[in-house]
Design a protein around this motif. Structure first.
Motif, PDB file in Angstrom:
ATOM      1  N   THR A 199       0.813  -1.225   0.000  1.00 20.91           N
ATOM      2  CA  THR A 199       0.000   0.000   0.000  1.00 20.91           C
ATOM      3  C   THR A 199       0.839   1.264   0.000  1.00 20.91           C
ATOM      4  N   GLY A 200       2.145   1.131   0.218  1.00 20.37           N
ATOM      5  CA  GLY A 200       2.987   2.311   0.367  1.00 20.37           C
ATOM      6  C   GLY A 200       3.116   2.756   1.805  1.00 20.37           C
ATOM      7  N   ASP A 201       2.456   2.044   2.741  1.00 21.53           N
ATOM      8  CA  ASP A 201       2.521   2.363   4.159  1.00 21.53           C
ATOM      9  C   ASP A 201       3.766   1.687   4.744  1.00 21.53           C
ATOM     10  N   ASN A 202       4.680   2.479   5.308  1.00 19.93           N
ATOM     11  CA  ASN A 202       5.934   1.934   5.848  1.00 19.93           C
ATOM     12  C   ASN A 202       5.827   1.501   7.304  1.00 19.93           C
ATOM     13  N   ARG A 203       4.730   1.854   7.952  1.00 20.76           N
ATOM     14  CA  ARG A 203       4.605   1.551   9.381  1.00 20.76           C
ATOM     15  C   ARG A 203       4.649   0.046   9.677  1.00 20.76           C
ATOM     16  N   PRO A 204       3.947  -0.813   8.921  1.00 20.45           N
ATOM     17  CA  PRO A 204       4.017  -2.246   9.238  1.00 20.45           C
ATOM     18  C   PRO A 204       5.435  -2.804   9.211  1.00 20.45           C
ATOM     19  N   LEU A 205       6.249  -2.372   8.250  1.00 21.14           N
ATOM     20  CA  LEU A 205       7.631  -2.850   8.183  1.00 21.14           C
ATOM     21  C   LEU A 205       8.415  -2.411   9.410  1.00 21.14           C
ATOM     22  N   SER A 206       8.202  -1.159   9.822  1.00 15.32           N
ATOM     23  CA  SER A 206       8.898  -0.656  11.004  1.00 15.32           C
ATOM     24  C   SER A 206       8.500  -1.448  12.250  1.00 15.32           C
ATOM     25  N   LEU A 207       7.197  -1.680  12.409  1.00 17.90           N
ATOM     26  CA  LEU A 207       6.719  -2.420  13.580  1.00 17.90           C
ATOM     27  C   LEU A 207       7.189  -3.868  13.553  1.00 17.90           C
ATOM     28  N   LEU A 208       7.160  -4.477  12.371  1.00 17.55           N
ATOM     29  CA  LEU A 208       7.607  -5.864  12.248  1.00 17.55           C
ATOM     30  C   LEU A 208       9.087  -5.968  12.595  1.00 17.55           C
ATOM     31  N   THR A 209       9.891  -5.032  12.103  1.00 19.66           N
ATOM     32  CA  THR A 209      11.323  -5.056  12.361  1.00 19.66           C
ATOM     33  C   THR A 209      11.609  -4.899  13.852  1.00 19.66           C
ATOM     34  N   GLN A 210      10.927  -3.953  14.497  1.00 22.88           N
ATOM     35  CA  GLN A 210      11.135  -3.742  15.929  1.00 22.88           C
ATOM     36  C   GLN A 210      10.729  -4.966  16.730  1.00 22.88           C
ATOM     37  N   SER A 211       9.610  -5.581  16.358  1.00 26.12           N
ATOM     38  CA  SER A 211       9.133  -6.756  17.079  1.00 26.12           C
ATOM     39  C   SER A 211      10.109  -7.920  16.950  1.00 26.12           C
ATOM     40  N   CYS A 212      10.629  -8.125  15.751  1.00 25.65           N
ATOM     41  CA  CYS A 212      11.576  -9.225  15.542  1.00 25.65           C
ATOM     42  C   CYS A 212      12.880  -8.990  16.300  1.00 25.65           C
TER      43      CYS A 212
END
Length: 755
Positions: A199-212
């Motif tokens: 979608t062009g939304d970068n927030r999920p990638l940021s949250l996924l990276t932090q969680s991992c």
């Protein structure tokens, strides 16, 4: 994620390039990504959720849609809501108008009315994907994540050609609720799905990276198994493929239903049970996921696979090892609070502590005194701390004087149930007759006995040597693992101690899984230990090195990475494996892989630099932090670059660890050797501001209250982008993998290349 990464093979989900345009569906609940809104026309998607063009759906409302869009663009939200209410009909409700009404009510923060409108919407249009999405958003807000997920995937199944923005909004909301409510595995699955939607939304990638990357969760739960595609000529292969095709279409509940039917017909099909365990976890069904992992562990599969399945089942339980103990608050009646305070002050197992004046603002009457309760006498001046002499904090005692309507009392909190008798004896003995009657005991929390064993609650001397203390922590954990834990009785082993259960052949998988859970917990606190020694002591099979040529690293579980024969990896595979280990915070494996990356002459200096800066976050103690900083400094100098970024990194580390003398040396070096380099002066100034040592004007403040003065997590902080080109602008600040800056701003996160 390993499991999600597995979907990119045979069962890769399609990319959805046909999401409803936010500018067409102007009732979406998130701001439009378009800077300049365009008026709707008859060939836009209809806001009602049908997936059709307006021309072939609600064409009679096109003029109203344009009017509403103009009002929303002009921030005339109340007028827009009045317009919707003026044309809607209770007898003949229109989905398109309800979509707009709900969005406007939310924008106006009239949430009760939005909730009622959503209830009405789903009742009248139960098959409408937007109605389902709006209902999912409300269910998420109420904490009913399972229902929210059911509605989200029902909406996706109902509208396979068009992905509506409201569905994405609901997905984002439920993912974040799952993350904070204790189910990050399901949250990560949703974040990955959001990423796949492009979608062009970068927030999920940021949250996924932090969680991992976060150490808040055991490695096994962050890196779940890959999907099992089954054997090519297996009798149930076509049924397994059919079930997983639903996964490819992003309809997870349908895949679960097909797998549940398949395991009913083929109860010993390990591939189906494993895939079912993973998918149930994605859908926040922790109990169902654990049950499926238990079934996998019971089947005829390789021992190590069975052990990891059993460990997954354990970790999904509220009490993984069955060793939960209560956290207590004990209240004692006191005759004379002043006399008791005097007795405690002279007792070496009660240490008076100063607390901030505002700490007890919520109390009607603050305590007269606060003490730490120690299990053995506090160390005197010159007494060297050892494992046998270091006192442990077993409680915090708040002494309250007599009040108009209450007797004087002593409230002791932070007490583990297995130390209740110790606390009672200490209080009565030191109280010298001032404590009367039995204590009132409340259960206020719970904790794992294993976690408590691994977490020393030492009251170390103020003048301690940090290296000595870290060495003591290592020895403490080794002693806890090798000597104390085997004697611990675990409900997960039928109430037997670990060493008792290890002698029962029927308990082999369960005991090995418990050892693996323990190993994950030791990694989580940043320590390393040779667990084969424990396995040998218990008479269990040990684990040998893994040849990467025989076990492809892309599908190898991260809990096995620390056993990789790193010398056998080619450069590309080594970097990929190291990035994956670092990205998931697999510190034990990452240290071994990173050391090899730095040594390889064929790997680019930029890759080595990124590796070293990430490893400063994963280091377990001061010595390791400095090893990585020195390696980074040497590497920078070897390629003709300034080492100032690494000097800044060390300066912050020294300051946060309370090592003033070393910090001064680094500071003097920076000033004399690097101060004229672009951006260095500003970076030093910003560092001092971040630590509360100077104000924005550069005036010395001293250490602010609450600023770091111990080596709690020095390895979790370093410069945002130590290897970016120097800038004349002030530094943008420092970050921790899962924290926030002092201002509350979300920190910048350097994302390792996940390969």
């Amino acid at each position: 994620m390993a499991g999600l990464g597995g979907t990119r093979g045979t069962f890769a989900p399609p990319r959805l390039g046909c999401m409803t345009r936010p500018t067409a569906d102007f009732a979406h609940t998130a701001p439009s990504p378009k800077k300049v809104p365009t008026l709707m026309d008859s060939y836009d998607r209809c806001p009602c959720g049908s997936g059709k063009k307006i021309k072939f759906c609600c064409s009679d409302l096109l003029a109203d849609f344009k009017t509403l869009e103009k009002m929303r663009t002009g921030d005339q939200l109340r007028a827009a809501l009045q317009h919707v209410e003026s044309i809607e009909s209770a007898d003949k409700p229109r989905a398109a108008l309800l979509v707009n009404k709900i969005a406007l009510l939310r924008d106006l923060e009239r949430h009760d009315e939005a909730r009622e409108a959503t209830r009405w919407f789903i009742e009248r249009f139960p098959d409408n994907p937007i109605a389902m999405s709006e209902a999912a958003l409300e269910a998420a807000a109420e904490g009913d994540t399972r229902r929210s997920l059911d509605l989200i995937f029902s909406a996706m199944a109902q509208s396979p050609e068009v992905f509506h923005w409201q569905t994405y909004q609901a997905m984002s909301a439920v993912a974040e609720i799952l993350a904070v409510s204790g189910d990050p595995r399901a949250a990560r699955a949703l974040w990955q799905l959001e990423i796949d939607l492009e979608t062009g939304d970068n927030r999920p990638l940021s949250l996924l990276t932090q969680s991992c990357f976060s150490a808040a969760e055991p490695l096994m739960l962050k890196d779940e198994p890959y999907f099992d595609e089954g054997t090519a000529d297996g009798p149930w292969k076509s049924r397994l493929d059919e079930a997983m095709t639903s996964l490819g279409r992003m309809v997870w509940p349908e895949a679960v239903a097909k797998l549940e039917k398949l395991v009913g017909d083929a109860p010993d099909l390990a591939a189906a049970w494993l895939n079912l365990a993973i998918l149930r976890g994605w859908l926040a069904d922790r109990e169902g996921s654990a049950a499926a992992f238990e079934r996998v562990a019971s089947l005829d599969i390789p021992l190590e696979d069975a052990v990891e399945a059993k460990a997954n089942a354990m970790l999904l339980a509220d009490d993984p090892l069955g060793d939960k103990m209560d956290g207590l608050r004990m209240t004692f009646r006191v005759d004379n609070a002043d006399e008791l305070a005097g007795h405690f002050t002279t007792a070496r197992q009660f240490e008076p502590i100063q607390v901030a004046p505002g700490m007890f603002d919520g109390e009607e009457v603050p305590p007269k005194a606060v003490f730490l309760v120690l299990d053995r006498p506090a160390l005197g001046p010159g007494e060297g701390p050892t494992l046998d002499t270091m006192p442990h904090v077993v409680g915090q005692a708040l002494l309250f004087g007599r009040q108009t309507d209450r007797e004087a009392r002593l409230v002791v909190s932070g007490v583990f149930s297995n130390e209740r008798e110790l606390i009672e004896n200490l209080i009565v003995s030191a109280g010298n007759g001032q404590v009367t009657g039995p204590a009132e005991v409340e259960t206020v929390a719970s904790n794992s006995a294993t976690v408590a064993l691994l977490s020393p609650r030492w009251r170390a001397p103020i003048s301690r040597n940090m290296k000595t203390l870290h060495d003591a922590i290592r020895r403490h954990i080794e002693q806890a693992v090798m000597e104390q834990w085997p004697r611990l009785e675990l409900k997960s082993l039928g109430g037997q101690s670990v060493e008792q259960a290890a002698r029962d052949p029927n308990q082999k998988i369960a005991v090995l899984a418990a050892v693996l859970v323990l190993e994950n917990l030791v990694w989580r606190v940043g320590q390393s230990l040779d667990f084969n020694r424990l396995r040998e002591k218990l008479g269990l099979p040990t684990l040998g090195p893994i040849d990467p040529k025989a076990s492809p690293i892309d599908r190898l579980p991260l809990v096995r990475f620390h056993r990789l024969a790193v010398k056998e990896l080619d450069d590309e595979s080594l970097v990929r494996a190291c990035n994956r280990a670092m990205g998931f915070g697999a510190s034990e494996a990452a240290r071994r892989l990173a050391a090899e990356v730095v040594e390889r002459p064929g790997i680019a200096a930029e890759v080595k630099e990124r590796t070293l800066v990430t490893m400063t976050h994963l280091a377990s103690d001061a010595e390791q932090v400095m090893e990585f900083i020195e390696a980074g400094r040497s590497l920078a100098e070897s390629v003709g670059k300034s080492s100032a970024a690494w000097d800044l990194c060390e300066l912050r580390f020294r300051l946060t660890s309370g090592d003033a003398q070393q910090a001064k040396g680094v500071f003097d070096h920076l000033v004399s050797e690097h101060l004229r380099e672009p951006g260095i002066a500003d970076a030093i100034r910003q560092l001092m501001i971040d630590l509360g040592l100077v104000d924005e004007q550069g005036r010395w403040l001293g250490r602010r209250e609450g600023a770091p003065n111990e080596l709690d997590e020095p390895y979790s902080e370093s410069l945002d982008q130590p290897f970016a080109e120097p800038s004349a602008e002030p530094s943008s600040g420092l970050w921790t993998p899962d924290g926030e800056r002092a201002s509350g701003e979300t920190p910048k996160l350097w994302t390792p290349d996940m390969g």
